[in-house]
Scaffold this motif. Sequence first.
Motif, PDB file in Angstrom:
ATOM      1  N   GLU A 142       0.837  -1.198   0.000  1.00 56.54           N
ATOM      2  CA  GLU A 142       0.000   0.000   0.000  1.00 56.54           C
ATOM      3  C   GLU A 142       0.868   1.242   0.000  1.00 56.54           C
ATOM      4  O   GLU A 142       2.051   1.193   0.262  1.00 56.54           O
ATOM      5  CB  GLU A 142      -1.029  -0.009   1.139  1.00 56.54           C
ATOM      6  CG  GLU A 142      -0.549  -0.573   2.458  1.00 56.54           C
ATOM      7  CD  GLU A 142       0.425   0.305   3.195  1.00 56.54           C
ATOM      8  OE1 GLU A 142       0.325   1.538   3.129  1.00 56.54           O
ATOM      9  OE2 GLU A 142       1.305  -0.235   3.841  1.00 56.54           O
ATOM     10  N   GLU A 143       0.263   2.385  -0.331  1.00 54.07           N
ATOM     11  CA  GLU A 143       1.003   3.608  -0.623  1.00 54.07           C
ATOM     12  C   GLU A 143       1.736   4.197   0.579  1.00 54.07           C
ATOM     13  O   GLU A 143       2.837   4.732   0.430  1.00 54.07           O
ATOM     14  CB  GLU A 143       0.056   4.649  -1.221  1.00 54.07           C
ATOM     15  CG  GLU A 143       0.796   5.791  -1.859  1.00 54.07           C
ATOM     16  CD  GLU A 143      -0.121   6.685  -2.675  1.00 54.07           C
ATOM     17  OE1 GLU A 143       0.324   7.789  -3.014  1.00 54.07           O
ATOM     18  OE2 GLU A 143      -1.251   6.288  -2.984  1.00 54.07           O
ATOM     19  N   THR A 144       1.173   4.115   1.765  1.00 56.08           N
ATOM     20  CA  THR A 144       1.829   4.684   2.947  1.00 56.08           C
ATOM     21  C   THR A 144       3.177   4.008   3.193  1.00 56.08           C
ATOM     22  O   THR A 144       4.194   4.678   3.406  1.00 56.08           O
ATOM     23  CB  THR A 144       0.932   4.545   4.191  1.00 56.08           C
ATOM     24  OG1 THR A 144      -0.308   5.208   3.925  1.00 56.08           O
ATOM     25  CG2 THR A 144       1.586   5.138   5.412  1.00 56.08           C
ATOM     26  N   THR A 145       3.194   2.691   3.143  1.00 62.95           N
ATOM     27  CA  THR A 145       4.448   1.946   3.330  1.00 62.95           C
ATOM     28  C   THR A 145       5.407   2.241   2.185  1.00 62.95           C
ATOM     29  O   THR A 145       6.603   2.421   2.394  1.00 62.95           O
ATOM     30  CB  THR A 145       4.169   0.439   3.419  1.00 62.95           C
ATOM     31  OG1 THR A 145       3.266   0.206   4.495  1.00 62.95           O
ATOM     32  CG2 THR A 145       5.445  -0.353   3.632  1.00 62.95           C
ATOM     33  N   TRP A 146       4.883   2.304   0.971  1.00 58.04           N
ATOM     34  CA  TRP A 146       5.713   2.597  -0.195  1.00 58.04           C
ATOM     35  C   TRP A 146       6.426   3.933  -0.032  1.00 58.04           C
ATOM     36  O   TRP A 146       7.628   4.041  -0.244  1.00 58.04           O
ATOM     37  CB  TRP A 146       4.837   2.583  -1.443  1.00 58.04           C
ATOM     38  CG  TRP A 146       5.522   2.979  -2.706  1.00 58.04           C
ATOM     39  CD1 TRP A 146       6.429   2.238  -3.418  1.00 58.04           C
ATOM     40  CD2 TRP A 146       5.362   4.203  -3.413  1.00 58.04           C
ATOM     41  NE1 TRP A 146       6.841   2.932  -4.525  1.00 58.04           N
ATOM     42  CE2 TRP A 146       6.194   4.144  -4.551  1.00 58.04           C
ATOM     43  CE3 TRP A 146       4.598   5.337  -3.211  1.00 58.04           C
ATOM     44  CZ2 TRP A 146       6.272   5.179  -5.471  1.00 58.04           C
ATOM     45  CZ3 TRP A 146       4.677   6.368  -4.133  1.00 58.04           C
ATOM     46  CH2 TRP A 146       5.505   6.280  -5.243  1.00 58.04           C
ATOM     47  N   LYS A 147       5.712   4.977   0.390  1.00 60.42           N
ATOM     48  CA  LYS A 147       6.319   6.300   0.592  1.00 60.42           C
ATOM     49  C   LYS A 147       7.387   6.260   1.685  1.00 60.42           C
ATOM     50  O   LYS A 147       8.455   6.861   1.546  1.00 60.42           O
ATOM     51  CB  LYS A 147       5.251   7.324   0.953  1.00 60.42           C
ATOM     52  CG  LYS A 147       4.378   7.716  -0.204  1.00 60.42           C
ATOM     53  CD  LYS A 147       3.295   8.691   0.243  1.00 60.42           C
ATOM     54  CE  LYS A 147       2.404   9.081  -0.916  1.00 60.42           C
ATOM     55  NZ  LYS A 147       1.306   9.957  -0.487  1.00 60.42           N
ATOM     56  N   MET A 148       7.106   5.568   2.778  1.00 59.27           N
ATOM     57  CA  MET A 148       8.061   5.482   3.880  1.00 59.27           C
ATOM     58  C   MET A 148       9.345   4.774   3.431  1.00 59.27           C
ATOM     59  O   MET A 148      10.453   5.236   3.703  1.00 59.27           O
ATOM     60  CB  MET A 148       7.433   4.726   5.052  1.00 59.27           C
ATOM     61  CG  MET A 148       8.350   4.571   6.248  1.00 59.27           C
ATOM     62  SD  MET A 148       7.634   3.504   7.512  1.00 59.27           S
ATOM     63  CE  MET A 148       7.734   1.924   6.693  1.00 59.27           C
ATOM     64  N   LEU A 199       5.469  -0.432  -5.678  1.00 62.05           N
ATOM     65  CA  LEU A 199       4.121  -0.555  -5.135  1.00 62.05           C
ATOM     66  C   LEU A 199       3.402  -1.667  -5.891  1.00 62.05           C
ATOM     67  O   LEU A 199       3.202  -1.602  -7.098  1.00 62.05           O
ATOM     68  CB  LEU A 199       3.365   0.771  -5.290  1.00 62.05           C
ATOM     69  CG  LEU A 199       1.935   0.803  -4.762  1.00 62.05           C
ATOM     70  CD1 LEU A 199       1.912   0.503  -3.262  1.00 62.05           C
ATOM     71  CD2 LEU A 199       1.316   2.162  -5.035  1.00 62.05           C
TER      72      LEU A 199
END
Length: 95
Positions: free
Chosen positions: A7-13, A23
């Motif tokens: 998911e995007e939150t983990t990807w950004k982190m 992603l």
Amino acid sequence: ETVYAREETTWKMLRAVHPDVRLVPDMALSLQLPPSTPDRVQGEFLRTDGEATIHGCDPVTYCDSADAYLTLAGRYQRVVTNRLHFGIAALLQGQ
């Protein structure tokens, strides 16, 4: 090395600390189903096995296939469950 994020939150982190992060969302969440037509307001489906904290009606006792699982989840406007995969089935049906 390549790191895969669901998911995007983990990807950004992870992008902040790793050079190759991709992603790759859960494939089930991209499944395109025809719209369901719920005929019941709420269904409560809770585990009945040894891991259950509250005993109730377990959807696995009513379904013998993935299609049956999706169909059952689509019959309710609102689904209350502590079964992960039944919750995902309800989300796929728009509930």
